[in-house]
Design a protein around this motif. Structure first.
Motif, PDB file in Angstrom:
ATOM      1  N   TYR A 187       0.651  -0.918  -0.369  1.00  0.00           N
ATOM      2  CA  TYR A 187      -0.301   0.158  -0.218  1.00  0.00           C
ATOM      3  C   TYR A 187       0.799   1.328   0.363  1.00  0.00           C
ATOM      4  N   SER A 188       2.334   1.413   0.017  1.00  0.00           N
ATOM      5  CA  SER A 188       2.749   2.450  -0.147  1.00  0.00           C
ATOM      6  C   SER A 188       2.835   3.208  -1.398  1.00  0.00           C
ATOM      7  N   SER A 189       2.452   4.693  -0.529  1.00  0.00           N
ATOM      8  CA  SER A 189       2.338   5.302  -1.749  1.00  0.00           C
ATOM      9  C   SER A 189       3.942   5.992  -2.521  1.00  0.00           C
ATOM     10  N   TYR A 192       6.498   8.038  -1.158  1.00  0.00           N
ATOM     11  CA  TYR A 192       7.603   6.910   0.241  1.00  0.00           C
ATOM     12  C   TYR A 192       8.966   6.885  -0.564  1.00  0.00           C
TER      13      TYR A 192
END
Ligand code: C2E
Ligand code: MG
Ligand code: MG
Ligand code: MG
Length: 287
Positions: A187-189, A192
């Protein structure tokens, strides 16, 4: 009648839950025993460059349980995370891998040049003592931080970002490389990626598997490669099983590969043989 059925249903459900809970408890206690009795082992899977030369390895944990046979890390790592046992398991893995790296340094030759990736779970990564533990183990074993790469998944980033940044900076200042595993599945944007000190993205095998037949997977793999290149990160394709997949990835500009096409994860001694053979005689390389 309907009421009774309902009750039976609940009873059945309760029973299932109970069974699940007790199975998990049993697995957990078996894993505790495994730690004490040396039933864990680290296997190594080679990572190659575009010329097919070994440049690294991923350390993958194996559990040979007398009562259960081989238990997959996909099964026991999540459990160990939930119960907290991952802290001891993770420590054991790090110590075992760093000792191995130190022995390879001593031995010299191609093994001493490999960068060895260790999977670190979110919970282990966020221990306040994580960096100092790594530091102490490097000192204790005599391994060089240059031979070590820490693999984290996007789930490890879903915490206090300041703390994550600090941990990553500390590790990198020690000379350790950082890899973001299973990239694109969490789910990392993307934000990051510009903030964090990373060295490498690993393209999840889920995008590699159907890369020849599924234009969406191909597009995603290509996008990750472009992203990595724009951010000056290296990219590794995971789960490369066929020559066709490899060729496709090469055409996309990928330069690092891992997967059964080259080798399965092997016990340390077999892995050592593979690497020394591969460097001794190019033609005899298994892939
Ligand atoms: P991962 O870190 O993404 O590791 C890659 C997985 O893909 C490994 O599964 C590897 O054996 C498998 N693999 C490699 N090449 C191929 C291929 O060509 N095709 C296919 N189908 N699979 C391939 P493994 O060893 O079962 O490990 C599963 C997961 O368990 C790892 O995924 C990692 O998340 C976790 N894990 C393994 N060892 C450790 C460890 O020491 N610590 C922690 N925290 N997690 C670990
Ligand atoms: Mg990994
Ligand atoms: Mg992975
Ligand atoms: Mg995975």
């Amino acid at each position: 009648r309907a009421k009774e059925d309902g009750r039976n249903c609940i009873r059945f459900y309760d029973c299932m839950m109970q069974k699940k809970v007790s199975e998990r408890l049993a697995l957990e206690s078996d894993l505790r025993v495994a730690l004490r009795k040396n039933q864990l082992a680290v296997h190594y899977q080679v990572l190659v460059n575009e010329k097919g030369e070994p440049v690294g390895a991923e350390a993958l944990l194996r559990w040979h349980c007398p009562g259960r046979g081989m238990v997959s890390p996909a099964e026991f790592i999540p459990l160990a995370e939930e119960t907290g046992l991952i802290e001891s398991v993770g420590y054991w893995v790090l110590e075992d891998v760093l000792s191995r790296i130190a022995s390879w340094k001593e031995r010299g030759g191609p093994l001493s040049k490999l960068q060895v990736s260790v999977n670190v779970s979110a919970r282990q990564f966020h221990l306040p003592s994580f960096c100092s533990t790594v530091m102490a183990l490097l000192r204790k074993t005599g391994a060089s931080p240059r031979n070590l790469k820490v693999e984290i998944t996007e789930s490890a980033l879903a915490y206090d970002l300041e703390l994550v940044e600090e941990t990553l900076r500390t590790l990198r200042s020690m000379g350790i490389r950082i890899s973001l595993d299973d990239f694109g599945t969490g789910y990392s944007s993307l934000g990051y990626l510009k903030r964090l000190s990373l060295d490498e993205l690993k393209i999840d095998q889920g995008f590699v598997r159907d890369i020849l037949d599924d234009p969406n997977d191909a597009a995603i793999a290509e996008t990750i490669l472009a992203l990595a290149s724009a951010l000056k990160l290296s990219a590794v394709a995971e789960g490369v099983e066929t020559k066709g997949q490899l060729e496709r990835l090469v055409r996309m500009g990928c330069t690092r590969f891992q997967g059964y096409h080259f080798s399965r994860p092997l016990p340390a001694l077999e892995f050592e043989r593979l690497i020394e053979q591969a460097s001794g005689d190019r033609k005899r390389r298994a892939w």
